[in-house]
Design an enzyme around this catalytic site. Structure first.
Site, short mmCIF file in Angstrom:
data_model
loop_
_atom_site.label_atom_id
_atom_site.label_comp_id
_atom_site.label_asym_id
_atom_site.label_seq_id
_atom_site.Cartn_x
_atom_site.Cartn_y
_atom_site.Cartn_z
N THR A 191 0.83 -1.20 0.00
CA THR A 191 0.00 0.00 0.00
C THR A 191 0.87 1.26 0.00
O THR A 191 0.65 2.18 -0.80
CB THR A 191 -0.94 -0.02 1.23
OG1 THR A 191 -1.74 -1.19 1.16
CG2 THR A 191 -1.82 1.21 1.28
N ASN A 207 -5.19 -9.26 -8.14
CA ASN A 207 -5.31 -10.00 -6.88
C ASN A 207 -6.59 -10.81 -6.76
O ASN A 207 -6.68 -11.73 -5.97
CB ASN A 207 -5.21 -9.05 -5.68
CG ASN A 207 -6.05 -7.80 -5.85
OD1 ASN A 207 -5.87 -7.05 -6.82
ND2 ASN A 207 -6.95 -7.57 -4.94
N GLN A 217 1.10 -9.16 -6.29
CA GLN A 217 0.66 -10.56 -6.47
C GLN A 217 1.57 -11.32 -7.43
O GLN A 217 1.58 -12.55 -7.42
CB GLN A 217 -0.78 -10.60 -7.01
CG GLN A 217 -1.82 -10.07 -6.04
CD GLN A 217 -2.02 -10.97 -4.82
OE1 GLN A 217 -1.70 -12.16 -4.84
NE2 GLN A 217 -2.55 -10.39 -3.75
N SER A 246 5.44 -6.61 -1.79
CA SER A 246 5.11 -6.75 -0.37
C SER A 246 5.55 -8.13 0.11
O SER A 246 5.38 -9.12 -0.60
CB SER A 246 3.60 -6.60 -0.23
OG SER A 246 3.21 -6.76 1.10
N HIS A 303 4.47 -10.05 2.73
CA HIS A 303 3.56 -11.05 3.33
C HIS A 303 2.82 -11.90 2.29
O HIS A 303 2.12 -12.85 2.66
CB HIS A 303 2.60 -10.40 4.33
CG HIS A 303 1.49 -9.59 3.75
ND1 HIS A 303 0.20 -10.06 3.67
CD2 HIS A 303 1.46 -8.33 3.24
CE1 HIS A 303 -0.57 -9.12 3.15
NE2 HIS A 303 0.17 -8.07 2.88
N THR A 360 13.28 5.11 11.28
CA THR A 360 14.16 3.99 11.62
C THR A 360 13.64 2.73 10.96
O THR A 360 12.44 2.44 10.99
CB THR A 360 14.21 3.83 13.16
OG1 THR A 360 14.73 5.04 13.69
CG2 THR A 360 15.09 2.65 13.58
N CYS A 373 -9.51 -6.91 1.43
CA CYS A 373 -9.79 -5.51 1.74
C CYS A 373 -11.23 -5.15 1.44
O CYS A 373 -11.78 -4.24 2.01
CB CYS A 373 -8.87 -4.59 0.94
SG CYS A 373 -7.24 -5.25 0.76
N1 PLP Z 1 -1.64 -4.44 -4.31
C1 PLP Z 1 -2.17 -5.66 -4.50
C2 PLP Z 1 -2.36 -6.17 -5.89
C3 PLP Z 1 -2.52 -6.45 -3.40
O1 PLP Z 1 -3.05 -7.66 -3.59
C4 PLP Z 1 -2.32 -5.94 -2.09
C5 PLP Z 1 -2.75 -6.71 -0.91
O2 PLP Z 1 -3.69 -7.47 -0.96
C6 PLP Z 1 -1.74 -4.66 -1.96
C7 PLP Z 1 -1.42 -3.95 -3.09
C8 PLP Z 1 -1.47 -4.07 -0.62
O3 PLP Z 1 -0.32 -4.66 -0.05
P1 PLP Z 1 -0.06 -4.59 1.52
O4 PLP Z 1 -1.03 -5.53 2.16
O5 PLP Z 1 1.35 -5.02 1.70
O6 PLP Z 1 -0.27 -3.18 1.94
#
Ligand code: PLP
Length: 386
Positions: free
Chosen positions: A73, A152, A180, A200, A202, A238, A326
């Site tokens: 994000t 996603n 993704q 990202s 995770h 930091t 989300c």
């Molecule tokens: N962009 C896409 C395509 C995603 O699937 C996601 C999370 O589901 C994000 C951005 C946001 O990533 P983060 O959860 O690391 O903020």
């Protein structure tokens, strides 16, 4: 506790034991602030340097082009606002697609308050943009094209190489949200002419709350977070040292064996889709069957609600999703499913299963068996099923 079958890897993933092992010392003995000068701090600095090398290697970038952020994000926000504000003298027009993640869509919407104009490219019924429409949308005042690498929700992979060539030819920056795609598709920012790329940890068996933005050297971009001189003076604060170490290890592991991993996943994905379609009538497979992430399955079941399917699957210990994490909780159907032309009532009946290499065929057979029974039961109760 009942055994969990986890089929929601697009929402987040389980941390890999090797990732955790590399992170743990940085919570304990090696707690120094990387900006300090004593030896204790140097281990933190060295850890960050190694992670930056690993991320750079995974993208075929240089270490000076990798900036750690708090996740996908923040990376999307920085890329889009940073380019928009730094280049507003050249123009205030941005092109994106209507199936982007909300981190991109809401950022673009925010920019309209400052006089920016946004063109949202439509997608085909398979969920893919038309590069000719992109070419037609380009104006003299366009400064940025932001198109996601892979979606996603429906897993479609965009024609990134062509988009990169068009952006380069027209002297426009190209940002791609690869949150993704990373670890699922090989990405070479040089070959693909990508100027900015969000990722990202995770989503690739790394920790939550850490990500990176690739910024090609020489790109004119404003900073969004001001303060100290961390991240080459461009993103203050930091560092999340353990998180950064985790991201570095996760990206190394996930990009090392892409071919083997995706080979297995594609087989399992296609088997799952084929079996579901064979056993359950009135289903629609969303997205493209070929230009699709190896682990993504997205199917609509007519006459019933995705949320009801999820609750009943949860009862059986199966974790899935009816859209992106989300947007769940909202009654609006997914903007992605509407964009590919599904009517509201069908879009409401969607189920997303996103696999990992830890899922076995036995698990999938169990899920298909339970899903078939659940859909049948729900349809028997549904007033829409005449
Ligand atoms: N962009 C896409 C395509 C995603 O699937 C996601 C999370 O589901 C994000 C951005 C946001 O990533 P983060 O959860 O690391 O903020």
């Amino acid at each position: 506790m009942k055994k969990i079958i986890y089929l929601d890897n697009a929402a987040t993933t389980e941390i890999h034991p090797d990732v955790l092992n590399e992170m743990l010392p940085f919570f304990k003995k090696m707690y120094g602030n990387p900006s300090s000068i004593y030896s204790l701090a140097k281990s933190s600095k060295r850890g960050i340097n190694l992670a930056r090398e690993r991320v750079a290697k995974a993208l075929n970038a240089s270490t000076k082009e990798i900036y750690f952020t708090s996740g996908g994000t923040e990376s999307d926000n920085w890329a889009i606002k940073g380019i928009a504000f730094a280049n507003e003298k050249k123009g205030k027009h941005i092109i994106t697609s209507c199936i982007e993640h909300h981190a991109v869509l809401h950022t673009c919407e925010y920019l309209t308050k400052y006089g920016f104009e946004i063109t949202y490219l439509p997608v085909s019924e398979k969920g893919i943009i038309d590069v000719k429409e992109l070419e037609r949308a380009i104006r003299k005042d366009t400064t940025l094209v932001s198109i996601m690498f892979a979606n996603n929700e429906i897993g479609t992979i965009q024609p990134i190489k062509e988009i990169g060539e068009i952006a380069k030819k027209n002297n426009i920056y190209f940002h791609t949200d690869a949150v993704q795609a990373i670890g699922n598709v090989s990405i070479d920012v040089e070959k693909l002419n990508i100027d900015l790329l969000s990722l990202s940890a995770h989503k690739i068996n790394g920790p939550k709350g850490i990500g990176a933005l690739y910024i090609r050297e020489g790109v004119n971009i404003s900073s969004m977070i001001h303060g100290g001189m961390q991240e080459f003076g461009r993103r203050a604060g930091t560092e999340n040292v353990a998180g950064i170490i985790g991201l570095g290890k996760a990206i190394e592991l996930s990009t090392n064996d892409i071919t083997r991993k995706t080979g297995y996943l594609k087989e399992l994905r296609d088997y799952t889709i084929d079996e579901i379609v064979k056993r359950i009538p009135d289903t629609i497979v969303n997205g493209d069957r070929v230009k699709r992430l190896a682990n993504n399955i997205n199917i609509c079941f007519k006459y019933i609600e995705g949320e009801s399917i999820l609750l009943m699957l949860d009862h059986e210990g199966i974790c899935a999703s009816s859209g992106s994490a989300c947007t769940s909780g909202s009654l609006e159907p997914s903007h992605v499913l509407l964009a590919i032309g599904l009517p509201h009532e069908i879009a409401h009946g969607s189920l997303r299963l996103t696999l990992s290499k830890n899922n076995s065929k036995e698990e999938i057979d169990y899920v298909i068996e339970r899903l078939t029974a659940i859909v049948k039961n729900l349809r028997e109760l549904s007033p829409l099923n005449k």
